[in-house]
Design an enzyme around this catalytic site. Structure first.
Site, PDB file in Angstrom:
ATOM      1  N   HIS A   1     -63.841 -36.808 -25.149  1.00 10.92           N
ATOM      2  CA  HIS A   1     -64.525 -35.985 -26.153  1.00 10.92           C
ATOM      3  C   HIS A   1     -65.181 -34.766 -25.499  1.00 10.92           C
ATOM      4  O   HIS A   1     -65.115 -33.659 -26.026  1.00 10.92           O
ATOM      5  CB  HIS A   1     -65.632 -36.787 -26.861  1.00 10.92           C
ATOM      6  CG  HIS A   1     -65.167 -37.959 -27.677  1.00 10.92           C
ATOM      7  ND1 HIS A   1     -65.757 -39.198 -27.585  1.00 10.92           N
ATOM      8  CD2 HIS A   1     -64.199 -38.073 -28.615  1.00 10.92           C
ATOM      9  CE1 HIS A   1     -65.179 -40.032 -28.427  1.00 10.92           C
ATOM     10  NE2 HIS A   1     -64.223 -39.375 -29.063  1.00 10.92           N
TER      11      HIS A   1
ATOM     12  N   LYS B   1     -69.402 -48.951 -40.962  1.00 11.76           N
ATOM     13  CA  LYS B   1     -68.106 -49.138 -40.315  1.00 11.76           C
ATOM     14  C   LYS B   1     -68.113 -50.396 -39.439  1.00 11.76           C
ATOM     15  O   LYS B   1     -68.995 -50.582 -38.603  1.00 11.76           O
ATOM     16  CB  LYS B   1     -67.773 -47.916 -39.466  1.00 11.76           C
ATOM     17  CG  LYS B   1     -66.340 -47.922 -38.963  1.00 11.76           C
ATOM     18  CD  LYS B   1     -66.025 -46.662 -38.198  1.00 11.76           C
ATOM     19  CE  LYS B   1     -64.724 -46.839 -37.424  1.00 11.76           C
ATOM     20  NZ  LYS B   1     -64.442 -45.713 -36.555  1.00 11.76           N
TER      21      LYS B   1
ATOM     22  N   ARG C   1     -54.394 -37.378 -27.942  1.00 11.49           N
ATOM     23  CA  ARG C   1     -54.187 -38.026 -26.647  1.00 11.49           C
ATOM     24  C   ARG C   1     -52.723 -38.337 -26.404  1.00 11.49           C
ATOM     25  O   ARG C   1     -52.231 -38.268 -25.297  1.00 11.49           O
ATOM     26  CB  ARG C   1     -54.976 -39.340 -26.576  1.00 11.49           C
ATOM     27  CG  ARG C   1     -56.448 -39.157 -26.450  1.00 11.49           C
ATOM     28  CD  ARG C   1     -57.178 -40.440 -26.643  1.00 11.49           C
ATOM     29  NE  ARG C   1     -56.918 -40.956 -27.974  1.00 11.49           N
ATOM     30  CZ  ARG C   1     -57.617 -41.908 -28.571  1.00 11.49           C
ATOM     31  NH1 ARG C   1     -58.604 -42.475 -27.918  1.00 11.49           N
ATOM     32  NH2 ARG C   1     -57.339 -42.307 -29.783  1.00 11.49           N
TER      33      ARG C   1
ATOM     34  N   SER D   1     -63.136 -44.763 -27.455  1.00 13.69           N
ATOM     35  CA  SER D   1     -64.463 -45.349 -27.651  1.00 13.69           C
ATOM     36  C   SER D   1     -64.372 -46.874 -27.758  1.00 13.69           C
ATOM     37  O   SER D   1     -65.239 -47.593 -27.244  1.00 13.69           O
ATOM     38  CB  SER D   1     -65.113 -44.781 -28.915  1.00 13.69           C
ATOM     39  OG  SER D   1     -65.348 -43.406 -28.769  1.00 13.69           O
TER      40      SER D   1
END
Ligand code: PNS
Length: 163
Positions: free
Chosen positions: A17, A41, A91, A129
Site C-alpha cells: 500500500h 466486515k 498485484r 493484509s
C-alpha cells in the site's frame, strides 16, 4: 491539478500500500487515501480510526497527501471530494477480474471519475493484509512487510490477545 483517491480497507496498511501511495502521490497533484468505514466486515482487526491513524503516521511527511474515511459508494464519495481519479494497485492477474468489474461499475455510477491502476512493485506483489494479520496472529515477524506504525499496532493488539 488532478485530485486522486486511493481507497481501501487497509486492515492493516502494508508496504505494498505504501508503495502505491508514494507512486500515486508522485503522479497526481493531490491524493486522498480513503479508508472504507466497514466496522461489520468479517475478520476485521482494526477500527477505522486505528487504520486512519496508521496511515496518517506514514504519510506525515508526504506533500499533498491526506487521509480520510468513507462509507457508502466509492463513486459517490469520489464525486463529493472532487476526485477525478480512483487509484488501485494491481498485484497479479488474480486481482484483475475483480478490479475490472469494480472499475466498470464505478464508471457507470460516476462517469466523471476514471479508475487507474498502478502495478504493485514486484517485491510487495505477494503481500496482503489478510496474510499479514495471519502471520502476526501467530507471533511471527512481519517487520519486513509493514511500516513501523502498523507493526506497533499489531504488536499491541496481539500482545493484548495473549494476556
Ligand atoms: O482494500 P480493499 O478491501 O480491496 O478495498 C475495497 C474497496 C474499499 C475499494 C471497495 O470495497 C469499495 O470501493 N467499497 C465501497 C462500496 C462500493 O463503492 N462498492 C462498489 C460498488 S460497484
Amino acid at each position: 491539478m488532478v485530485h486522486a483517491v486511493y481507497p481501501g480497507s487497509f486492515d492493516p496498511l502494508h508496504n505494498g500500500h505504501v508503495d502505491i501511495i508514494r507512486r500515486a502521490a508522485g503522479i497526481y497533484g493531490s491524493l486522498t487515501v480513503a479508508v472504507l468505514d466497514n466496522p461489520l466486515k468479517a475478520g476485521a482487526l482494526l477500527s477505522t480510526q486505528e487504520r486512519v491513524a496508521i496511515i496518517q503516521d506514514v504519510v506525515a511527511g508526504m506533500k499533498d497527501v491526506k487521509v480520510d474515511s468513507f462509507d457508502g459508494l466509492l463513486a459517490e464519495y469520489a464525486g463529493q471530494i472532487g476526485a477525478k481519479v480512483i487509484v488501485k494497485g494491481l498485484r497479479a492477474i488474480s486481482d484483475f477480474e475483480y478490479e475490472l468489474q469494480m472499475a466498470h461499475l464505478n464508471r457507470q455510477l460516476n462517469p466523471n471519475v476514471e479508475t487507474t491502476f498502478i502495478m504493485t512493485a514486484t517485491r510487495w506483489s505477494y503481500v496482503s493484509s489478510s496474510r499479514v494479520k495471519e502471520i502476526a496472529k501467530y507471533g511471527a515477524d512481519v517487520s519486513k512487510l509493514v511500516p513501523r506504525a502498523t507493526l506497533h499496532k499489531l504488536k499491541e493488539r496481539f500482545a493484548q490477545a495473549t494476556v
